[in-house]
Design a protein around this motif. Structure first.
Motif, mmCIF file in Angstrom:
data_model
loop_
_atom_site.group_PDB
_atom_site.id
_atom_site.type_symbol
_atom_site.label_atom_id
_atom_site.label_comp_id
_atom_site.label_asym_id
_atom_site.label_seq_id
_atom_site.Cartn_x
_atom_site.Cartn_y
_atom_site.Cartn_z
ATOM 1 N N GLY A 128 16.085 -6.981 5.222
ATOM 2 C CA GLY A 128 17.262 -7.614 5.599
ATOM 3 C C GLY A 128 18.118 -7.477 4.830
ATOM 4 N N ASP A 129 17.936 -8.481 3.984
ATOM 5 C CA ASP A 129 18.323 -9.031 3.277
ATOM 6 C C ASP A 129 19.592 -7.973 1.685
ATOM 7 N N ILE A 130 19.704 -8.561 1.384
ATOM 8 C CA ILE A 130 21.330 -8.220 0.962
ATOM 9 C C ILE A 130 20.812 -7.827 -0.588
ATOM 10 N N VAL A 131 21.147 -6.947 -0.881
ATOM 11 C CA VAL A 131 20.224 -7.296 -2.866
ATOM 12 C C VAL A 131 21.567 -6.594 -3.987
ATOM 13 N N ILE A 132 21.695 -5.205 -2.837
ATOM 14 C CA ILE A 132 23.125 -4.609 -4.175
ATOM 15 C C ILE A 132 24.161 -4.499 -2.828
ATOM 16 N N THR A 133 25.262 -4.869 -3.570
ATOM 17 C CA THR A 133 26.339 -4.180 -2.181
ATOM 18 C C THR A 133 27.650 -4.017 -3.357
ATOM 19 N N GLY A 134 28.490 -2.884 -2.799
ATOM 20 C CA GLY A 134 28.955 -2.516 -3.994
ATOM 21 C C GLY A 134 30.229 -1.336 -2.916
ATOM 22 N N GLU A 135 30.946 -0.374 -4.521
ATOM 23 C CA GLU A 135 31.324 0.680 -3.221
ATOM 24 C C GLU A 135 32.492 1.293 -4.372
ATOM 25 N N ALA A 136 31.699 2.592 -4.018
ATOM 26 C CA ALA A 136 32.079 3.870 -4.472
ATOM 27 C C ALA A 136 32.941 4.979 -4.418
ATOM 28 N N GLU A 137 33.061 5.174 -4.759
ATOM 29 C CA GLU A 137 34.705 6.832 -5.096
ATOM 30 C C GLU A 137 33.588 7.482 -5.382
ATOM 31 N N ILE A 138 34.205 9.228 -4.463
ATOM 32 C CA ILE A 138 33.626 10.282 -3.868
ATOM 33 C C ILE A 138 34.694 11.880 -3.880
ATOM 34 N N PHE A 139 34.396 12.425 -4.458
ATOM 35 C CA PHE A 139 35.028 13.113 -4.429
ATOM 36 C C PHE A 139 34.767 14.889 -3.992
ATOM 37 N N LEU A 140 35.057 15.774 -3.010
ATOM 38 C CA LEU A 140 34.025 17.197 -2.274
ATOM 39 C C LEU A 140 35.620 17.933 -3.446
ATOM 40 N N PRO A 141 35.294 19.403 -3.677
ATOM 41 C CA PRO A 141 35.231 20.257 -4.385
ATOM 42 C C PRO A 141 35.588 20.699 -2.836
ATOM 43 N N LYS A 142 36.643 21.368 -2.869
ATOM 44 C CA LYS A 142 36.981 21.970 -1.925
ATOM 45 C C LYS A 142 35.879 23.511 -1.457
ATOM 46 N N ASN A 143 35.491 24.364 -2.516
ATOM 47 C CA ASN A 143 34.350 24.975 -2.349
ATOM 48 C C ASN A 143 33.005 24.909 -1.972
ATOM 49 N N CYS A 144 33.122 23.750 -1.590
ATOM 50 C CA CYS A 144 31.267 22.946 -0.907
ATOM 51 C C CYS A 144 31.340 23.275 0.214
#
Length: 144
Positions: A128-144
């Motif tokens: 229940g304790d946060i050990v890692i925090t952050g933010e991510a950016e992801i791209f989804l190509p059109k052919n997926c």
């Protein structure tokens, strides 16, 4: 893109607030395997004797091993196969030990359907304790 393609574009299946999770218990074998793959043989991860003399008192898992669970979530669940990991920032708040179960959670906080870019809040928890925090950016190509 014609109307038929627009109607079946997978990007329309996503909305802000979506969440996915992944859990894994860290083992000695995991740490040894990650060390071999990453080349990080820091004794705080590999040596009981060395780690006993640190503030952690025992061996800790590589922080990036736990953070790699985000990749599993993005690549397999949300948004899923074919996506491209563009960026990630991380803050390591607490150590992860052998025997800890890491619960990784990604939450979609921003979605630009035109550019097909997703922004996620990324957190790992132990008991229940946060050990890692952050933010991510992801791209989804059109052919997926």
């Amino acid at each position: 893109m014609n109307n038929m393609e627009k109607a079946i574009d997978i990007i329309d299946n996503f909305e802000v607030g979506m969440i996915e999770t992944y859990s894994q218990t860290i083992t000695d074998a995991d740490i040894k395997a990650f060390s071999g793959i990453s080349g990080d043989k820091n004794p705080v991860h590999m040596s009981d004797d060395f780690a006993s003399g640190t503030k952690f008192k025992k061996r800790i898992a590589h922080g990036l091993m736990s953070a790699s669970f985000f990749s599993a979530l993005f690549g397999m669940r949300l948004p899923g196969p074919g996506c491209v990991y563009l960026s990630q920032n991380l803050k390591f708040l607490k150590p992860v030990y052998i025997g800890d179960t890491v619960n990784a959670k990604v939450t979609l906080i921003k979605l630009n359907k035109r550019s097909r870019r997703f922004t996620f809040e990324t957190n790992c928890y132990v008991d229940g304790d946060i050990v890692i925090t952050g933010e991510a950016e992801i791209f989804l190509p059109k052919n997926c």
